[in-house]
Design an enzyme around this catalytic site. Structure first.
Site, PDB file in Angstrom:
ATOM      1  N   GLU A 181      -2.656   0.427  13.089  1.00  0.00           N
ATOM      2  CA  GLU A 181      -3.739   0.892  12.226  1.00  0.00           C
ATOM      3  C   GLU A 181      -5.090   0.775  12.919  1.00  0.00           C
ATOM      4  OE1 GLU A 181      -4.183  -1.585   8.775  1.00  0.00           O
ATOM      5  OE2 GLU A 181      -5.262  -0.018   7.678  1.00  0.00           O
ATOM      6  N   GLU A 195       0.853  -1.190   0.000  1.00  0.00           N
ATOM      7  CA  GLU A 195       0.000   0.000   0.000  1.00  0.00           C
ATOM      8  C   GLU A 195       0.887   1.238   0.000  1.00  0.00           C
ATOM      9  OE1 GLU A 195      -3.526  -0.454   2.100  1.00  0.00           O
ATOM     10  OE2 GLU A 195      -4.252   1.538   1.624  1.00  0.00           O
TER      11      GLU A 195
HETATM   12  C1  BGC Z   1      -5.345   2.797   4.389  1.00  0.00           C
HETATM   13  C2  BGC Z   1      -5.712   4.024   5.136  1.00  0.00           C
HETATM   14  C3  BGC Z   1      -6.680   4.829   4.416  1.00  0.00           C
HETATM   15  C4  BGC Z   1      -7.870   3.970   4.160  1.00  0.00           C
HETATM   16  C5  BGC Z   1      -8.997   4.615   3.458  1.00  0.00           C
HETATM   17  C6  BGC Z   1      -6.547   2.003   4.089  1.00  0.00           C
HETATM   18  O1  BGC Z   1      -6.271   0.917   3.298  1.00  0.00           O
HETATM   19  O2  BGC Z   1      -4.374   2.058   5.024  1.00  0.00           O
HETATM   20  O3  BGC Z   1      -5.016   4.396   6.168  1.00  0.00           O
HETATM   21  O4  BGC Z   1      -6.959   6.071   4.919  1.00  0.00           O
HETATM   22  O5  BGC Z   1      -7.538   2.782   3.485  1.00  0.00           O
HETATM   23  O6  BGC Z   1     -10.085   4.240   4.100  1.00  0.00           O
END
Ligand code: BGC
Length: 917
Positions: A765, A501
């Site tokens: 997260e 990501e």
């Molecule tokens: C990310 C985020 C991002 C989100 C959007 C995720 O996959 O890691 O931090 O803001 O997607 O909802």
């Protein structure tokens, strides 16, 4: 200086474009700034004078004066507020060193001077002459079959990194040599066998279709008389490697093969000037790097290495071919404005555990004791030709002590070394990075902790903030927040550094920004990223969810995500006092608000909400229309204020009126006459209160209900990304700092301390990334290094230590010192603001509270001295009413309020613990 008082007020910390002594300034009117210090209370600047000189190329690097007439002289400027000026002298010339000085005269008439320098870049396309060059790509199609431990190149479409070189002869060592260089891909430049510059992962990630950054390296010491070799290795990086969670290599986004563009400029003592530029005379060859990819990892086959390739007296014959010229376009080149990614720190291995023997040989597990972004440097011993050493990376361990990698998704994060002739080699990948705490090394019979080191990579942002307090858990939280920033400021502000990501998600950046700005000077870093945010905006005005924009990542900005295009410039303006953050972004801000308005004429934002992530990852859902409309109101209000600052009265009025209508609509739609907010969740109240959307008469009711909800949850927090940074500041503003402290102290899930009690060294997260009952969260989305939930960091400075800025202030001209001791016995914070050092620190003992405050020259502060007895407060031993530079302005429950001028103050007061919870 005879006849003048000796100066106590001194400028220091001079910056150009927020950078210390930068090379490669392409901005025609760069911002020159300075900070102030003084040991004297009440010291303040009255006027300043800035002068700038062009310095000849052969002047010594530390030349303390310019030559001849200045190219700019502001004359004496009476401005007590200024700590910066925008260059407005004779047009800056390309490739020129400038020396500048600021003389600051204090109110007492004493003057002190400080000097610094900057150097311009090529200042635009016409000055460039280099061609883009690449390898003969046909040669790269010959892809080797994968060997044990390697990725199948053909399957992944990965390709070898290539080397490029060219020799040149110069009659004398130059007095100045500068390398202007960039790549579509990643480059590492070498001159005569030595590395040129220390930038990593250069030129960094931009939307290469819009803009390509170049860097300038001072290589004077690397060029000698006679034959020289300028050499490069080129790898895929973001340009042609994997990026994001798109299963394609980003060749689909940008290009298929990396390319190099470089100019080496030599200035000679006799005034001569030579340029060695990339062109068709360069020679190229596959490098021993069989592949290098940011997500997949890097593989070095030392059997293919040719020593001496980057030095003179090397016959570039076998396998070396002429480089191919792919173009001469220079239109997208701009000097990078941010400090580069560098290898900033090394982490020793804490432990090395032998896991046994498996496929590929002996396995060892290394624990660096800290989750971070970077790579390892390994001294591999006892090698025989062809020995394979495979290094896998991970953030956590399985129950059986083996490496946990499920949460990396398709990021293999695996580096491979294939030994050549030597029995011992130092291996460090150059064109990849990983997010990890643990490394598993397979293929070495023995591994000593001293032979493996963690190399920490991130943009080299200057650290400006510091915080400490009496609770070791809270201190660890603070450190984890900083490591979250360090791990995710890698070229762009990323969500996470480990899985497939690593994107510049806008909401993550905006919620964490207030904390980020206190921890470090991120002005230049975000100035760079904002170009990407603006560049990604749709013609209709929609900001995106990620910047640089990535095809395949739902494009249109969601509430709270797209709004970062407004919130980020506004906060940067407030933190750094640099109006250009507004000037450069105001049109884009207006276009964003217009876009949302156009599609939602009834002022409830429910259309064109992009992928509407709402209060992302919250344990309880907040109504989506409420979240969206709150952000619509916030963005509109800030756009109006930005227009006001810039004197754009029409826009200020228009957006101000619109903001008022949205506020009214919000109140009608989402707030009951009794002050209940729709959804009745913590985030609903936090957004409504923080953004000023609750009618004044029912604010106390809404605040009371928020407190009830927090209490009912444990006390605990139930917000996701959009509410989390607001929780403590809003509770504090509502008169419930005790609840903010309760959230901080909580150890059960969801809380900040639960992860720390379960091995976290960075912010997770998700609140429940791991729980005792269930183990790891679903691997599909479970990063252990996301900074968003770390946005409580702002309140550690502002609330716990009490170091903040007053609401209407910019650039820390007016401080708000309002410590909230809670149950702690001491806390302190320091912050290197654009104006100078701000400090706060308090301790309580034996019924007494001592508060120390430092206010930089030219600033003032409102100080809330916590006390149970406002009448008994002393400053530096005298009753506060008679203290020099202190003015009492009022009281509030549990505190005496004073206004102070610049200087250092020591308050003593009765410990308020009885009065303030
Ligand atoms: C990310 C985020 C991002 C989100 C959007 C995720 O996959 O890691 O931090 O803001 O997607 O909802």
């Amino acid at each position: 200086m005879t006849g003048h008082p000796t100066a106590t007020l001194a400028p220091h910390g001079l910056r150009c474009e927020h950078l210390a002594e930068p090379l490669g300034i392409d901005e025609p009117a760069p911002l020159l700034s300075w900070r102030l210090s003084s040991p004297r209370r009440g010291d303040a600047p009255a006027r300043h004078r800035v002068r700038v000189w062009a310095v000849p190329a052969d002047a010594p690097a530390d030349a303390s004066t310019g030559a001849g007439e200045p190219v700019w002289d502001t004359g004496e400027v009476s401005d007590a507020a200024a700590v910066s000026v925008r260059y407005a002298g004779a047009p800056l010339r390309p490739r020129t060193r400038y020396r500048w000085e600021v003389a600051v005269t204090a109110v007492d008439g004493a003057t002190a001077v400080a000097g610094s320098r900057f150097e311009t870049g090529l200042l635009g396309p016409p000055a460039w002459r280099a061609s883009w060059i690449t390898h003969d790509t046909g040669d790269l199609d010959v892809v080797d079959a994968p060997e044990e431990g390697e990725l199948a190149l053909a399957d992944h479409g990965l390709q070898p990194a290539v080397r490029l070189r060219r020799t040149f002869t110069t009659s004398a060592a130059p007095v100045r040599a500068r390398l202007y260089v960039t790549a579509r891909g990643l480059y590492e430049m070498r001159l005569n066998g030595r590395r040129a510059g220390d930038a990593e992962l250069a030129p960094g990630w931009t939307d290469y279709r819009d803009r390509i950054d170049y860097q300038v390296h001072d290589v004077t010491a690397l060029v000698g008389a006679g034959e020289n070799v300028l050499a490069a290795t080129l790898a895929d990086g973001w340009w042609s490697g994997y990026a994001g969670f798109d299963p394609r290599r980003s060749g689909a986004h940008y290009g298929a093969f990396p390319q190099l563009l470089a100019e080496l400029h030599l200035d000679h003592a006799d005034g001569g000037h030579e340029v060695i530029a990339t062109d068709g005379t360069w020679r190229t060859r596959r490098s021993p790097v069989r592949y290098a990819d940011l997500l997949k990892g890097e593989c070095h086959d030392l059997r293919r290495d040719t020593t001496g390739w980057d030095r003179p007296a090397f016959a570039a014959a076998d396998g070396w071919r002429p480089a191919q010229v792919t173009g001469t376009d220079h239109g997208l080149l701009t000097a990078s404005v941010a400090p580069p990614v560098r290898a900033v720190e090394e982490l020793p291995a804490r432990t090395v555990t032998r896991l046994g023997t498996g496929t590929g040989g002996d396995r060892h597990l290394v624990d660096f004791g800290q989750n971070f972004a970077g790579r390892v440097r390994l001294t591999a011993r006892g090698l025989t030709p062809g020995t394979r050493v495979v290094i896998r990376h991970g953030e956590a361990l399985n129950d059986d002590g083996t490496l946990y990698t499920d949460n990396l998704r398709t990021a293999d994060a695996t580096d491979v070394l294939i030994a050549g002739d030597g029995p011992e080699v130092v291996f460090e990948p150059r064109f990849t990075y990983h997010g990890f705490r643990y490394a598993e090394v397979t293929g070495l019979p023995a591994l000593d902790a001293a032979d493996i080191t963690g190399v920490v990579l991130h943009n080299d942002i200057p650290w400006t903030g510091d915080f400490a307090c009496s609770d070791p858990d809270v201190e660890r939280l603070y450190q984890a927040i900083r490591w979250g920033q360090r791990s995710n400021f890698v070229s762009v502000p990323t969500d996470c550094p480990q899985r497939d990501e690593r994107l510049g998600w806008l909401a993550d950046a905006q919620v964490f920004l207030p904390t980020a700005c206190l921890n470090a000077d991120v002005a230049a870093f975000f100035a760079g990223w904002l170009r990407e945010v603006r560049g990604a905006q749709s013609p209709g005005g929609a900001f995106t969810n990620v910047a640089p924009r990535m095809t395949g990542v739902a494009d249109e900005g969601a509430p709270g995500w797209g709004d970062a295009g407004v919130l980020v410039p506004w906060h940067l303006y407030r933190a750094y006092g640099d109006e250009r953050f507004l000037e450069r972004n105001l049109d884009a801000m207006c276009a964003w608000v217009d876009h949302v308005h156009r599609h939602n004429p009834d002022l409830v934002w429910r259309h064109r909400v992009g992928p509407h992530f709402a209060d992302w990852l919250a344990p309880e859902p907040t109504p989506r229309e409420l979240v969206a409309t709150a952000y619509f109101a916030r963005s509109t209000d800030l756009t109006a204020r930005a227009a006001e600052v810039l004197g754009r009265q029409d826009a200020a009025r228009r957006y101000g009126t619109l903001a008022g209508h949205i506020r009214k609509t919000f109140a009608e739609r989402f707030v009951t006459p009794g002050g209940r907010v729709a959804g009745d969740t913590q985030t609903a109240y936090l957004l409504a209160l923080a953004f000023g959307l609750v009618p004044d008469d029912v604010v106390p009711h809404a605040a009371g209900r928020l407190a009830e909800l927090v209490e009912a949850a444990g006390p605990g927090i139930t917000t996701g990304f959009l509410g989390v940074g607001l929780a403590a500041p809003v509770l504090d503003d509502c008169g419930r700092p005790d609840l903010a402290h309760a959230l901080l102290r909580r150890t059960g899930p969801p809380s900040w301390l639960y992860p720390l009690r379960h091995g976290a060294t960075t912010i997770w997260e998700r609140w429940d990334g791991y729980t005792e009952e269930r183990g790891f969260q679903a691997a599909a989305m479970n990063s252990f290094n996301h900074y968003a939930l770390g946005s409580i960091g702002e309140w550690l400075y502002q609330g716990v230590a009490g170091l903040g800025q007053a609401p209407g202030s910019t650039g820390y001209r007016e401080l708000l010192i309002r410590p909230r001791p809670g149950a702690l016995t001491w806390a302190r914070a320091a912050y290197e603001s654009v104006r100078g050092t701000v400090r706060t620190g308090w301790t309580r003992a034996d019924g007494e509270l001592r508060l120390e405050v430092s206010v930089p020259p030219g600033a003032t502060a409102i100080v809330h001295v916590p006390t149970g007895d406002p009448g008994g407060v002393h400053e530096s031993g005298v009753p506060v009413a008679g203290a020099d530079g202190v003015q009492i302005i009022g009281t509030e429950p549990g505190a005496l309020l004073c206004r102070v001028a610049s200087g250092d103050y020591r308050f003593t007061a009765e410990d308020p613990s009885a009065a303030v919870p």
